[in-house]
Write a protein that holds these residues in place. Structure first.
Motif, mmCIF file in Angstrom:
data_model
loop_
_atom_site.group_PDB
_atom_site.id
_atom_site.type_symbol
_atom_site.label_atom_id
_atom_site.label_comp_id
_atom_site.label_asym_id
_atom_site.label_seq_id
_atom_site.Cartn_x
_atom_site.Cartn_y
_atom_site.Cartn_z
ATOM 1 N N ARG A 217 0.848 -1.185 0.000
ATOM 2 C CA ARG A 217 0.000 0.000 0.000
ATOM 3 C C ARG A 217 0.889 1.243 0.000
ATOM 4 N NH1 ARG A 217 -3.948 -0.768 4.991
ATOM 5 N NH2 ARG A 217 -1.904 -1.020 5.972
ATOM 6 N N PRO A 218 0.444 2.325 -0.619
ATOM 7 C CA PRO A 218 1.304 3.513 -0.754
ATOM 8 C C PRO A 218 1.911 3.999 0.556
ATOM 9 C CG PRO A 218 -0.590 3.745 -2.187
ATOM 10 C CD PRO A 218 -0.820 2.489 -1.396
ATOM 11 N N LEU A 219 1.110 4.136 1.600
ATOM 12 C CA LEU A 219 1.651 4.654 2.855
ATOM 13 C C LEU A 219 2.609 3.663 3.513
ATOM 14 C CD1 LEU A 219 -1.299 6.577 4.547
ATOM 15 C CD2 LEU A 219 0.763 7.509 3.467
ATOM 16 N N ASP A 220 2.343 2.374 3.355
ATOM 17 C CA ASP A 220 3.255 1.376 3.909
ATOM 18 C C ASP A 220 4.612 1.440 3.205
ATOM 19 O OD1 ASP A 220 1.295 0.499 5.624
ATOM 20 O OD2 ASP A 220 0.638 -1.135 4.319
ATOM 21 N N VAL A 221 4.572 1.610 1.879
ATOM 22 C CA VAL A 221 5.819 1.726 1.123
ATOM 23 C C VAL A 221 6.563 2.997 1.516
ATOM 24 C CG1 VAL A 221 6.781 2.029 -1.192
ATOM 25 C CG2 VAL A 221 4.954 0.366 -0.811
ATOM 26 N N TYR A 222 5.827 4.082 1.696
ATOM 27 C CA TYR A 222 6.450 5.360 2.063
ATOM 28 C C TYR A 222 7.087 5.284 3.457
ATOM 29 C CZ TYR A 222 6.909 10.410 2.872
ATOM 30 O OH TYR A 222 7.402 11.674 3.145
ATOM 31 N N ASN A 223 6.348 4.721 4.403
ATOM 32 C CA ASN A 223 6.820 4.695 5.786
ATOM 33 C C ASN A 223 7.828 3.587 6.051
ATOM 34 O OD1 ASN A 223 5.175 6.869 6.610
ATOM 35 N ND2 ASN A 223 3.437 5.512 6.927
ATOM 36 N N ARG A 224 7.750 2.517 5.274
ATOM 37 C CA ARG A 224 8.625 1.368 5.522
ATOM 38 C C ARG A 224 9.196 0.837 4.212
ATOM 39 N NH1 ARG A 224 10.769 0.915 10.455
ATOM 40 N NH2 ARG A 224 11.391 -1.209 10.923
ATOM 41 N N PRO A 225 10.007 1.625 3.528
ATOM 42 C CA PRO A 225 10.608 1.139 2.280
ATOM 43 C C PRO A 225 11.533 -0.031 2.558
ATOM 44 C CG PRO A 225 11.684 3.157 3.013
ATOM 45 C CD PRO A 225 10.513 2.955 3.917
ATOM 46 N N GLU A 226 11.497 -1.019 1.678
ATOM 47 C CA GLU A 226 12.297 -2.220 1.909
ATOM 48 C C GLU A 226 13.763 -2.043 1.537
ATOM 49 O OE1 GLU A 226 10.501 -5.588 0.080
ATOM 50 O OE2 GLU A 226 8.697 -5.503 1.319
ATOM 51 N N ASN A 227 14.062 -1.009 0.746
ATOM 52 C CA ASN A 227 15.459 -0.760 0.410
ATOM 53 C C ASN A 227 15.675 0.718 0.115
ATOM 54 O OD1 ASN A 227 14.901 -0.295 -2.454
ATOM 55 N ND2 ASN A 227 14.594 -2.506 -2.590
ATOM 56 N N LEU A 228 16.918 1.090 -0.061
ATOM 57 C CA LEU A 228 17.281 2.492 -0.231
ATOM 58 C C LEU A 228 16.730 3.059 -1.536
ATOM 59 C CD1 LEU A 228 18.816 4.860 1.027
ATOM 60 C CD2 LEU A 228 20.897 4.023 -0.092
ATOM 61 N N PHE A 229 16.684 2.237 -2.598
ATOM 62 C CA PHE A 229 16.123 2.731 -3.859
ATOM 63 C C PHE A 229 14.682 3.170 -3.675
ATOM 64 C CE2 PHE A 229 13.441 1.861 -7.534
ATOM 65 C CZ PHE A 229 14.000 2.722 -8.470
ATOM 66 N N VAL A 230 13.867 2.359 -3.035
ATOM 67 C CA VAL A 230 12.465 2.702 -2.814
ATOM 68 C C VAL A 230 12.355 3.943 -1.946
ATOM 69 C CG1 VAL A 230 10.292 1.929 -1.795
ATOM 70 C CG2 VAL A 230 11.689 0.335 -3.117
ATOM 71 N N ALA A 231 13.174 4.020 -0.900
ATOM 72 C CA ALA A 231 13.139 5.182 -0.003
ATOM 73 C C ALA A 231 13.439 6.464 -0.750
ATOM 74 C CB ALA A 231 14.143 4.988 1.136
ATOM 75 N N GLU A 232 14.397 6.420 -1.679
ATOM 76 C CA GLU A 232 14.788 7.619 -2.414
ATOM 77 C C GLU A 232 13.834 7.927 -3.569
ATOM 78 O OE1 GLU A 232 19.597 7.760 -1.650
ATOM 79 O OE2 GLU A 232 18.855 6.626 -3.388
ATOM 80 N N PHE A 233 13.183 6.894 -4.120
ATOM 81 C CA PHE A 233 12.292 7.116 -5.256
ATOM 82 C C PHE A 233 10.943 7.677 -4.815
ATOM 83 C CE2 PHE A 233 9.399 5.855 -8.700
ATOM 84 C CZ PHE A 233 10.098 6.365 -9.781
ATOM 85 N N ILE A 234 10.468 7.248 -3.652
ATOM 86 C CA ILE A 234 9.169 7.689 -3.139
ATOM 87 C C ILE A 234 9.381 8.864 -2.205
ATOM 88 C CG2 ILE A 234 7.149 7.037 -1.784
ATOM 89 C CD1 ILE A 234 7.223 5.606 -4.391
#
Length: 379
Positions: A217-234
């Motif tokens: 879910r969007p907020l789950d990905v935003y708050n808990r990215p599984e890796n640095l790429f996701v954290a920096e992309f979102i």
């Protein structure tokens, strides 16, 4: 039931592999977003679902039935392309009804579906115009009308808003989401725009170089990215990061920023990380807080910075500064008028930081309830 499943789906062009072993389940009635930078394989994945690209390996199922060798016209899907794919010599009405006429739907039924779609989209006055007489937003609505009258339970969209201006994109995001909910269809939506993904999707699948990075879910990905790429992309502005090393102090393990500004000691659940392992600390701009003696907060860990840039955006302000050799930004509500060179004391709460392994980029799971810190607080 309009459920779509991807099982180990891959795509090769000759010897070049562009999509690697995608596994995903898109539920009936779900707004599902394929998100990633240009060239990551998201449009190719969508086209494999549509049957417009052959599948090199793996399986695509629609409503539980294998679709690998089923032609696009037999997959019960509609598709809206980035360029809308309208016939220039046909009127709006003819464009909308074209697919129904090919399927030899009876005229009374065609008119009933046309009337319903026109009412939903508010394009009744455009029916006799040609595409060249329409604005970008109007062409978008015509393409949507064609998808609506098809009454297929699955709609695929390939960056349909990318050609619109910012204000119209915002309006169309709202309209598309409402339309999908009203029709109860399963929508699979490709975009590189993380704002579209965050505001429209029930869930998202993030791709990088053809490989799945995270599904959620969007907020789950935003708050808990599984890796640095996701954290920096979102996220906009992007997450602040600083490199550090893993150290042991007594019975606790923690990360120290390389320039020694701050030491953070965060117990990690069941992980054995070697001393001096390089790590990356991340914190989102909105989680940085400004300290002042009149608004003291005891649990902030603080550092003093020099303002390098200020962006006043009306309802919020972005403040740029340097920390540990990296450009960081704070995002605060309101209008803050700082000058270059102003000194600020900025702090953050420990529960808002993220830690990543520098070598793999993977998120390190931290037990937030047992976080510890040095006694170096604001003030």
């Amino acid at each position: 039931m309009a459920k779509v499943e991807l099982q180990q789906v891959s795509k090769l062009y000759g010897q070049q592999q562009v999509v690697y072993d995608i596994n995903a389940e898109i539920q009936d009635g779900e707004f599902y977003v394929l998100l990633g930078p240009s060239g990551c394989g998201k449009s190719t994945t969508l086209r494999m679902i549509a049957g417009l690209e052959t599948i090199s390996s793996g399986l695509v199922l629609i409503s539980g039935q294998p679709m690998n060798h089923v032609p696009p016209s037999k997959r019960s899907i509609s598709m809206v392309f980035q360029n809308y794919a309208l016939y220039p010599h046909l009127t709006v009405e003819e464009n909308i009804l074209f697919g129904l006429q090919v399927r030899r739907i009876a005229k009374p039924e065609c008119q009933r579906r046309l009337t319903k779609a026109v009412e939903m989209l508010g394009i009744g006055e455009l029916l006799k115009r040609k595409p060249r007489q329409l604005s970008g937003g109007q062409r978008q609505r015509v393409a949507l009308g064609r998808a609506i009258v098809s009454q297929h339970p699955i709609c695929l969209m390939d960056e349909p808003l990318s050609n619109l201006d910012a204000q119209l994109r915002g309006q169309m995001r709202t309209e598309l989401k409402k339309l999908q909910q009203d029709l109860g269809i399963t929508m699979i939506y490709v975009t590189h725009d993380q704002v579209e993904a965050m505001t429209m999707g029930d869930r998202m699948l993030i791709l990088k170089e053809g490989r799945v990075q995270q599904i959620g879910r969007p907020l789950d990905v935003y708050n808990r990215p599984e890796n640095l790429f996701v954290a920096e992309f979102i996220g906009s502005p992007t997450i602040n990061t600083a490199s550090g090393v893993w150290e042991r102090r007594g019975n606790q393990w923690g990360v120290r920023l390389k320039n020694g500004i701050q030491s953070l000691f965060l117990p990690v659940d069941q992980r054995n990380i070697a001393p001096n392992t390089p790590l990356v600390l991340g914190i989102r701009p909105e989680f940085l807080e400004r300290y002042s003696p009149d608004n003291s907060v005891s649990d902030l860990q603080c550092f003093t910075v020099s303002v390098e840039e200020t962006e006043l955006l009306g309802s919020e302000t972005l403040v740029g500064f340097n920390l540990a050799g990296q450009r960081w930004r704070a995002k605060w509500m309101g209008q803050w008028q700082f000058k270059v060179g102003d000194s600020l004391e900025i702090g953050f709460r420990f529960e808002n930081i993220l830690l990543f392994e520098q070598s793999t980029g993977k998120l390190i799971t931290v037990n937030e309830r047992t976080m510890m810190k040095e006694e170096k607080l604001c003030g």
